[in-house]
Design a protein around this motif. Structure first.
Motif, PDB file in Angstrom:
ATOM      1  N   LYS A  16       1.008  -1.028   0.157  1.00  0.00           N
ATOM      2  CA  LYS A  16      -0.109  -0.163   0.160  1.00  0.00           C
ATOM      3  C   LYS A  16       0.478   1.694  -0.268  1.00  0.00           C
ATOM      4  N   LEU A  17       2.059   0.837   1.235  1.00  0.00           N
ATOM      5  CA  LEU A  17       2.594   2.083   0.518  1.00  0.00           C
ATOM      6  C   LEU A  17       3.362   2.998  -0.049  1.00  0.00           C
ATOM      7  N   ARG A  18       4.357   2.102  -1.046  1.00  0.00           N
ATOM      8  CA  ARG A  18       4.566   1.595  -2.536  1.00  0.00           C
ATOM      9  C   ARG A  18       3.932   2.383  -3.231  1.00  0.00           C
ATOM     10  N   LYS A  19       2.435   1.926  -3.260  1.00  0.00           N
ATOM     11  CA  LYS A  19       1.241   2.632  -4.537  1.00  0.00           C
ATOM     12  C   LYS A  19       1.285   4.573  -3.843  1.00  0.00           C
ATOM     13  N   ASP A  20       1.101   5.154  -2.437  1.00  0.00           N
ATOM     14  CA  ASP A  20       0.848   6.084  -2.020  1.00  0.00           C
ATOM     15  C   ASP A  20       1.873   7.209  -2.262  1.00  0.00           C
ATOM     16  N   PRO A  21       1.200   8.352  -3.368  1.00  0.00           N
ATOM     17  CA  PRO A  21       1.873   9.772  -3.591  1.00  0.00           C
ATOM     18  C   PRO A  21       2.153  10.575  -2.545  1.00  0.00           C
ATOM     19  N   ARG A  22       1.880  10.160  -1.315  1.00  0.00           N
ATOM     20  CA  ARG A  22       1.718  11.064  -0.196  1.00  0.00           C
ATOM     21  C   ARG A  22       3.172  10.332   0.054  1.00  0.00           C
ATOM     22  N   VAL A  23       3.681   9.527  -0.123  1.00  0.00           N
ATOM     23  CA  VAL A  23       5.057   8.882   0.521  1.00  0.00           C
ATOM     24  C   VAL A  23       6.099   9.324   0.091  1.00  0.00           C
ATOM     25  N   PRO A  24       7.478   9.744   0.442  1.00  0.00           N
ATOM     26  CA  PRO A  24       8.624   9.786  -0.578  1.00  0.00           C
ATOM     27  C   PRO A  24       9.792   8.831  -0.721  1.00  0.00           C
ATOM     28  N   ARG A  25       9.804   9.154  -1.239  1.00  0.00           N
ATOM     29  CA  ARG A  25      10.522   8.110  -2.294  1.00  0.00           C
ATOM     30  C   ARG A  25      11.575   7.476  -1.058  1.00  0.00           C
ATOM     31  N   ARG A  26      12.590   7.798  -0.747  1.00  0.00           N
ATOM     32  CA  ARG A  26      13.244   7.886   0.816  1.00  0.00           C
ATOM     33  C   ARG A  26      12.672   7.397   1.329  1.00  0.00           C
ATOM     34  N   ALA A  27      11.493   6.617   2.099  1.00  0.00           N
ATOM     35  CA  ALA A  27      10.847   5.537   2.644  1.00  0.00           C
ATOM     36  C   ALA A  27       9.902   5.122   1.566  1.00  0.00           C
TER      37      ALA A  27
END
Length: 142
Positions: free
Chosen positions: A50-61
């Motif tokens: 879920k997090l890898r598809k979320d645009p609110r998650v920065p690339r480093r995270a």
């Protein structure tokens, strides 16, 4: 034959050193959480997707949680899974550290929305949210 034994000794030494490092890293986690973490690996895999598809998650995270997800899915382990109690320890430590890292960069609501399991476990892993500093005399509204 001697070179083979030296290589075997070096490999065993590196394996023991990596186990020691994982134990040291595990001790840095909040107290009492290690037993709880043994139950959360499947939830971590779902949260990573879920997090890898979320645009609110920065690339480093995203990179941190993807590395943790690959680590968990990988059949190669520093500590073999069949060893009781400490078998899943390397997976748990890597995922916990990745989630704590992501927790500093991603809004808590985003992490909790991606987490399919008990939110209390994730809250416990992430620790207390940082509060904004209190205003000093003369800085705040009157």
């Amino acid at each position: 034959m001697r070179q083979w034994l030296i290589g075997l000794a070096v490999g065993a030494g590196l394996l023991l050193a990596s186990w020691g490092l994982l134990i040291v890293l595990a001790r840095r986690l909040p107290p009492g959480i290690l037993r709880d973490l043994a139950a959360f690996i499947p939830d971590c895999v779902t949260a990573v997707r879920k997090l890898r598809k979320d645009p609110r998650v920065p690339r480093r995270a995203k990179v941190a949680v993807i590395v943790a997800g690959v680590w968990v899915a990988s059949p190669i382990d520093l500590i073999p899974e069949f060893i009781p109690v400490i078998g899943p320890l390397d997976d748990i430590v890597v995922v916990a550290l990745a989630l704590r890292y992501a927790g500093r960069q991603v809004p808590r609501e985003v992490l909790l929305a991606a987490w399919p399991g008990d939110p209390r476990l994730l809250e416990r892993l992430l620790g207390q949210p940082k509060r904004s500093p209190e205003p000093v005399d003369g800085d705040g509204p009157v």
